[in-house]
Motif scaffolding. Sequence first.
Motif, mmCIF file in Angstrom:
data_model
loop_
_atom_site.group_PDB
_atom_site.id
_atom_site.type_symbol
_atom_site.label_atom_id
_atom_site.label_comp_id
_atom_site.label_asym_id
_atom_site.label_seq_id
_atom_site.Cartn_x
_atom_site.Cartn_y
_atom_site.Cartn_z
ATOM 1 N N GLU A 189 -70.777 18.531 -145.860
ATOM 2 C CA GLU A 189 -71.698 18.714 -144.740
ATOM 3 C C GLU A 189 -73.142 18.617 -145.225
ATOM 4 O O GLU A 189 -73.447 19.149 -146.303
ATOM 5 C CB GLU A 189 -71.466 20.070 -144.069
ATOM 6 C CG GLU A 189 -70.089 20.199 -143.444
ATOM 7 C CD GLU A 189 -69.875 21.529 -142.739
ATOM 8 O OE1 GLU A 189 -70.834 22.346 -142.694
ATOM 9 O OE2 GLU A 189 -68.767 21.771 -142.241
ATOM 10 N N PRO A 190 -74.024 17.961 -144.470
ATOM 11 C CA PRO A 190 -73.768 17.200 -143.248
ATOM 12 C C PRO A 190 -72.799 16.033 -143.495
ATOM 13 O O PRO A 190 -72.717 15.525 -144.608
ATOM 14 C CB PRO A 190 -75.158 16.680 -142.856
ATOM 15 C CG PRO A 190 -76.132 17.554 -143.577
ATOM 16 C CD PRO A 190 -75.459 17.926 -144.852
ATOM 17 N N LEU A 191 -72.091 15.653 -142.446
ATOM 18 C CA LEU A 191 -71.147 14.549 -142.556
ATOM 19 C C LEU A 191 -71.915 13.275 -142.905
ATOM 20 O O LEU A 191 -72.829 12.881 -142.188
ATOM 21 C CB LEU A 191 -70.405 14.375 -141.230
ATOM 22 C CG LEU A 191 -69.164 13.467 -141.256
ATOM 23 C CD1 LEU A 191 -68.068 14.082 -142.109
ATOM 24 C CD2 LEU A 191 -68.662 13.230 -139.838
ATOM 25 N N ALA A 233 -71.179 19.204 -134.943
ATOM 26 C CA ALA A 233 -71.925 19.370 -136.200
ATOM 27 C C ALA A 233 -71.983 20.825 -136.655
ATOM 28 O O ALA A 233 -73.062 21.426 -136.726
ATOM 29 C CB ALA A 233 -73.331 18.798 -136.049
ATOM 30 N N HIS A 234 -70.817 21.394 -136.989
ATOM 31 C CA HIS A 234 -70.732 22.783 -137.468
ATOM 32 C C HIS A 234 -71.637 23.692 -136.634
ATOM 33 O O HIS A 234 -72.485 24.425 -137.147
ATOM 34 C CB HIS A 234 -71.090 22.883 -138.942
ATOM 35 C CG HIS A 234 -70.544 24.126 -139.595
ATOM 36 N ND1 HIS A 234 -70.316 24.236 -140.939
ATOM 37 C CD2 HIS A 234 -70.166 25.320 -139.073
ATOM 38 C CE1 HIS A 234 -69.836 25.423 -141.231
ATOM 39 N NE2 HIS A 234 -69.736 26.106 -140.102
ATOM 40 N N VAL A 253 -66.065 21.258 -138.500
ATOM 41 C CA VAL A 253 -66.343 21.517 -139.918
ATOM 42 C C VAL A 253 -65.752 20.395 -140.758
ATOM 43 O O VAL A 253 -64.747 19.772 -140.381
ATOM 44 C CB VAL A 253 -65.757 22.877 -140.349
ATOM 45 C CG1 VAL A 253 -66.544 24.023 -139.739
ATOM 46 C CG2 VAL A 253 -64.282 22.991 -139.961
ATOM 47 N N PHE A 254 -66.367 20.172 -141.938
ATOM 48 C CA PHE A 254 -66.009 19.023 -142.755
ATOM 49 C C PHE A 254 -66.087 19.387 -144.225
ATOM 50 O O PHE A 254 -66.767 20.346 -144.618
ATOM 51 C CB PHE A 254 -66.961 17.864 -142.437
ATOM 52 C CG PHE A 254 -67.052 17.602 -140.958
ATOM 53 C CD1 PHE A 254 -66.115 16.808 -140.327
ATOM 54 C CD2 PHE A 254 -68.048 18.204 -140.196
ATOM 55 C CE1 PHE A 254 -66.167 16.614 -138.956
ATOM 56 C CE2 PHE A 254 -68.111 18.012 -138.822
ATOM 57 C CZ PHE A 254 -67.158 17.208 -138.197
ATOM 58 N N HIS A 302 -77.569 28.934 -145.343
ATOM 59 C CA HIS A 302 -76.797 27.745 -145.695
ATOM 60 C C HIS A 302 -77.147 27.167 -147.060
ATOM 61 O O HIS A 302 -76.613 26.130 -147.444
ATOM 62 C CB HIS A 302 -77.041 26.646 -144.645
ATOM 63 C CG HIS A 302 -78.486 26.307 -144.493
ATOM 64 N ND1 HIS A 302 -79.308 26.962 -143.612
ATOM 65 C CD2 HIS A 302 -79.280 25.424 -145.147
ATOM 66 C CE1 HIS A 302 -80.537 26.480 -143.718
ATOM 67 N NE2 HIS A 302 -80.543 25.549 -144.652
#
Length: 305
Positions: free
Chosen positions: A258-260, A276-277, A254-255, A54
């Motif tokens: 991320e993190p939101l 949260a993904h 998903v956003f 990530h």
Amino acid sequence: MRALFVDANDTLAAVTEKLLRANQLPVSINRNPAVTPDDLPRLMDGVEIMIVDHTAVPTAVAAKCAALKHVVFLGTGARSYMNPDELKQRGIAVHIIKGYGDTAVAECAIALMWASAKGFGEMDRGMREGNWLRRDAVQLTGKTLGLVGFGGIAAEAARMAAGCGMRVIAWNRSPKTHPGVAFVSLDKLLADSDVVSLHLLLNDETKGFLSRERIAMMRKGSILINTARGAVVDEDAMLDALRSGHLGHAGLDVFTVEPLPAGHPLTELPNVTLSAHSAFRTPEASDNLIGAALDHCRRIIANGG
């Protein structure tokens, strides 16, 4: 040649160690999921293969990793974290992993669909605060699920939805057929679906794909599910549609960021269910994912890099 998993969390580190016991591969593990791009040149000193979960890999940073020749990205969304085309120009190949979590992600999409249809998130939050919230629900049996993009995940979602008594339609950028699924135009899918579930890879063509205009074409009160990538949706347009009630509910894993972030508008709307993904996070998918990553390393080493 050597490989390093640069940002392993505890779960993926344990899976990697387990699978490495049966494979004689020169793969090391950095047990630190909080790695930053600036850490990479130090970590990758003399290492040719980077396994990354990530952490962003900017081209300028990759250029400082003198030995780096291959990046094995744990998933399909490498473009969210790096520019594969620029890396290729610098002689660094980017490898992605498909199919490892098709069932896990499809299960999450279906779970978000059910939670959205039944209002579980809002009722749960209310009851924890001492309020006896009772909400009318959507009965999904007999309703239409529209799948936007049709790969392995969508095929699994179609199988599950059909078992729930739903009609399944789909649109894909290239022609496809699949048992029990009617392929239709995108306009018809948006207009006819009670639930729209997104299954598109993120690239230059799909960024903002579900635009304000396309959201306006969706059936009033319909449910939007996104387990693909946040950036395939015009987030501001989605928020407006949720506030107005044009979208009845959104189930999102998903956003765009991320993190939101804390206080994000999505966290303040009652008709949104958030995850949260984590769609791919099952033991089975993790084994598939790391196994495929190690297979990439094995092939690269066998071919001499």
